[in-house]
Scaffold this motif. Structure first.
Motif, PDB file in Angstrom:
ATOM      1  N   ASP A  50       2.098  -5.816   4.559  1.00  0.00           N
ATOM      2  CA  ASP A  50       1.584  -4.329   5.149  1.00  0.00           C
ATOM      3  C   ASP A  50       0.526  -4.543   6.116  1.00  0.00           C
ATOM      4  O   ASP A  50       0.337  -3.753   6.899  1.00  0.00           O
ATOM      5  CB  ASP A  50       0.900  -3.864   3.825  1.00  0.00           C
ATOM      6  CG  ASP A  50       1.765  -2.904   3.131  1.00  0.00           C
ATOM      7  OD1 ASP A  50       2.705  -2.298   3.490  1.00  0.00           O
ATOM      8  OD2 ASP A  50       1.360  -2.395   1.875  1.00  0.00           O
ATOM      9  N   GLU A  51      -0.259  -5.526   6.154  1.00  0.00           N
ATOM     10  CA  GLU A  51      -1.276  -5.719   7.161  1.00  0.00           C
ATOM     11  C   GLU A  51      -0.673  -6.098   8.383  1.00  0.00           C
ATOM     12  O   GLU A  51      -1.073  -5.629   9.610  1.00  0.00           O
ATOM     13  CB  GLU A  51      -1.981  -7.047   6.750  1.00  0.00           C
ATOM     14  CG  GLU A  51      -3.228  -7.620   7.667  1.00  0.00           C
ATOM     15  CD  GLU A  51      -3.909  -8.895   7.172  1.00  0.00           C
ATOM     16  OE1 GLU A  51      -4.325  -9.494   8.191  1.00  0.00           O
ATOM     17  OE2 GLU A  51      -3.873  -9.192   6.069  1.00  0.00           O
ATOM     18  N   SER A  75       0.963  -7.853   0.438  1.00  0.00           N
ATOM     19  CA  SER A  75       0.026  -7.506   1.170  1.00  0.00           C
ATOM     20  C   SER A  75      -0.312  -7.640   2.641  1.00  0.00           C
ATOM     21  O   SER A  75      -0.521  -6.856   3.511  1.00  0.00           O
ATOM     22  CB  SER A  75      -1.510  -7.660   0.544  1.00  0.00           C
ATOM     23  OG  SER A  75      -2.567  -7.341   1.207  1.00  0.00           O
ATOM     24  N   LEU A  76       0.207  -8.947   2.986  1.00  0.00           N
ATOM     25  CA  LEU A  76       0.386  -9.537   4.247  1.00  0.00           C
ATOM     26  C   LEU A  76       1.314  -8.835   5.241  1.00  0.00           C
ATOM     27  O   LEU A  76       1.073  -8.514   6.147  1.00  0.00           O
ATOM     28  CB  LEU A  76       0.487 -10.877   4.245  1.00  0.00           C
ATOM     29  CG  LEU A  76       0.654 -11.709   5.635  1.00  0.00           C
ATOM     30  CD1 LEU A  76      -0.396 -11.534   6.290  1.00  0.00           C
ATOM     31  CD2 LEU A  76       1.140 -12.916   5.316  1.00  0.00           C
ATOM     32  N   SER A 129       0.767  -1.400  -0.098  1.00  0.00           N
ATOM     33  CA  SER A 129      -0.090   0.173   0.026  1.00  0.00           C
ATOM     34  C   SER A 129       0.715   1.418   0.038  1.00  0.00           C
ATOM     35  O   SER A 129       2.328   1.354   0.195  1.00  0.00           O
ATOM     36  CB  SER A 129      -0.725  -0.109   1.139  1.00  0.00           C
ATOM     37  OG  SER A 129      -0.072   0.134   2.393  1.00  0.00           O
ATOM     38  N   GLN A 185      -0.796  -3.690  11.852  1.00  0.00           N
ATOM     39  CA  GLN A 185      -1.419  -4.279  13.270  1.00  0.00           C
ATOM     40  C   GLN A 185      -0.332  -3.878  14.590  1.00  0.00           C
ATOM     41  O   GLN A 185      -0.380  -4.357  15.679  1.00  0.00           O
ATOM     42  CB  GLN A 185      -1.453  -5.825  13.051  1.00  0.00           C
ATOM     43  CG  GLN A 185      -2.713  -5.996  12.254  1.00  0.00           C
ATOM     44  CD  GLN A 185      -2.794  -7.762  11.943  1.00  0.00           C
ATOM     45  OE1 GLN A 185      -1.838  -8.489  12.657  1.00  0.00           O
ATOM     46  NE2 GLN A 185      -3.743  -8.061  11.310  1.00  0.00           N
TER      47      GLN A 185
END
Length: 504
Positions: free
Chosen positions: A442-443, A439-440, A250, A447
């Protein structure tokens, strides 16, 4: 030169190949592409005698052939370079180059001739130094070049290259492309497997795209637009690919302005690290940049307790971590190794067992493991990471490289870490899986996890990192922040450090 005609191969619960055809002409570089799990590896193993097809046939120079073993395929002139280096690390470089075909004199191995020819041969691949030293002492990229030289030395009619550049630095990639041009000029057919689109369009003449075990396209490389190629690989339309892009990173950063969750200070290890400092805040992705051999992997291993330190400290959330892998795991550090085959997966164990390895102590009482709790964790992470497998009991060694990487990530995440150390997390995986992993990352950063990211791909590093720490010869030579985090900025910092070294 080499043809596969309507080849099919089925494993229990999985149809890996469904009437797939492939035709490679003399002097042609033929790209074989597709997502992880599309059937590329299975087709390669059929072509090289590892598997026998259930249906269809193979032809070599127009003659029908059946290979019972890889040795038969090699004797027929089919040579293979695998993504994971399949050589013997404890043997010398020269012995690995000639393994199985050593020069002999009076019935004994002629080591003098073998070492001399090995040194001369490898010099053309940019590898210098004593060929008598163990192969395992070389960097992974250099080992890959030895494997390449070994494959080319045989009287090959077809050379199959499976992700040959995944461990190479730019200089070595240029050497590889020079070798490919030489092979092309000699009329040798090449099957080239890679997820790096720039490489495919630079050197490949033809392309075959596989998806879910079927051939969905075959034609000239230059007539297939990049977006269309990606769309064919992942099974989406071109407009969707254009709108979503092929990167999963992102543009927004969720870095918390707080105390570092990871602080490594003054890391020193003889001949490897010389006072390296790295700090990561919650929600921050810090990249480690530099060429192969710069000390990126050594820094990650030192933080994870896998590389003994002469000096230096590691802290997680302000608490010191004793220098061992067990202490690092307990403190909340989870590390993804660069070489998933040698240091990550356990091929003979199932997907379930590989994921559960790191959490077995937490899943047991009085030495009795709770199978129910393990099943819950395995199911959750297989769904979350979209791991493609026949089921949790399938041996992980049967999965594609991308899905093996996801299994390793699932194992790390199951430990509920505070810090993730990711060494080449997208090495050798397709564009779809690559975007999912990015993407993971970034996720997880969103968190509040701290992430250290190592990548040989400059674009991936600058797209995914909030800051980049640049290393050379085990020393921090620059730190890029804000608008300076660009591919040009990274390469400029590496070049500037090299110039200073020359001046000294």
């Amino acid at each position: 030169m080499l043809e596969a005609i309507d080849v099919s191969k089925t494993f229990p619960g999985v149809r890996a190949l469904d009437s797939v055809s492939l035709s490679v002409r003399p002097g042609e570089v033929h790209a074989l592409v597709g997502e992880n799990g599309a059937g590329k590896s299975t087709l390669i193993k059929v072509l090289t005698g590892v598997y026998r097809p259930d249906a269809g046939e193979l032809r070599l120079a127009g003659e029908r052939v059946r290979f019972a073993t890889p040795q038969e395929a090699q004797r027929a002139g089919i040579s293979t370079i695998y993504q994971e280096v399949n050589l013997v690390p404890l043997m010398s470089v020269a012995r690995n180059l000639f393994l199985g075909r050593e020069p002999r004199r009076r019935g004994l191995i002629d080591t003098v001739t073998m070492n001399r020819v090995a040194a001369e041969t490898l010099r053309g691949y940019g590898i210098t130094g004593d060929v008598r030293r163990p192969l395992g002492q070389l960097a992974l990229g250099a080992q890959q070049m030895v494997a390449l030289a070994r494959a080319v030395m045989v009287d090959a009619r077809v050379v199959i290259m499976d992700e040959p550049t995944s461990s190479l630095e730019p200089r070595e990639v240029e050497t590889l492309f020079g070798v490919i041009d030489d092979l092309r000029g000699k009329g040798i057919g090449i099957v080239y497997v890679s997820h790096r689109l720039d490489e495919l369009y630079r050197i490949c003449d033809h392309v075959t795209v596989l998806r879910d075990g079927r051939r969905v396209h075959s034609g000239p490389m230059q007539e297939l637009p990049r977006l269309k190629l990606v769309a064919l690989m992942i099974g989406r339309d071109v407009e969707t690919v254009r709108s979503e892009g092929v990167t999963g990173f992102s543009e927004e950063s969720q870095v918390a302005d707080s105390t570092p969750v990871l602080k490594a200070t003054g890391l020193r290890s003889r001949h490897k690290l010389h006072g390296v400092d790295v700090a990561v805040r919650p929600g921050e992705v810090v990249g480690l940049g530099g060429l192969l051999g710069a000390g990126r992997t050594e820094t990650v291993r030192a933080i994870a307790g896998a590389l003994p330190l002469d000096e230096g400290t590691v802290e997680v959330a302000g608490r010191p971590v004793r220098g061992s892998t067990g202490a690092a795991v307990k403190a909340g550090i989870a590390a993804l190794p660069e070489d998933r085959k040698a240091e990550g997966i356990v091929p003979g164990l199932s997907v379930r067992e590989n994921i559960a390895l790191a959490v077995l102590p937490r899943m047991s009482r009085a030495g009795i493991v709770s199978e129910k709790r393990i099943d819950e964790i395995v199911t959750r992470f297989m769904e979350r990471l979209r791991i493609k497998a026949a089921g949790p009991d399938q041996p992980v060694g049967e999965l594609s490289g991308g899905n093996q990487q996801k299994v390793l990530l699932a194992r790390l995440l199951a430990t509920s870490p505070k810090v993730l150390l990711l060494d080449e997390p997208t090495r050798g995986i397709d564009v779809g899986a690559k975007a999912e992993v990015q993407s993971l990352v970034d996720e997880l950063a969103g968190q509040g996890l701290g992430v250290v990211l190592v990548s040989s791909d400059a674009e991936e590093l600058v797209e995914g990192a909030d800051r980049v720490v640049v290393l050379r010869d085990g020393t921090v030579v620059a730190e890029l922040t804000g608008d300076a985090v660009t591919a040009d900025g990274l390469l400029g910092a590496i070049a500037a450090a090299a110039e200073k070294e020359v001046e000294k």
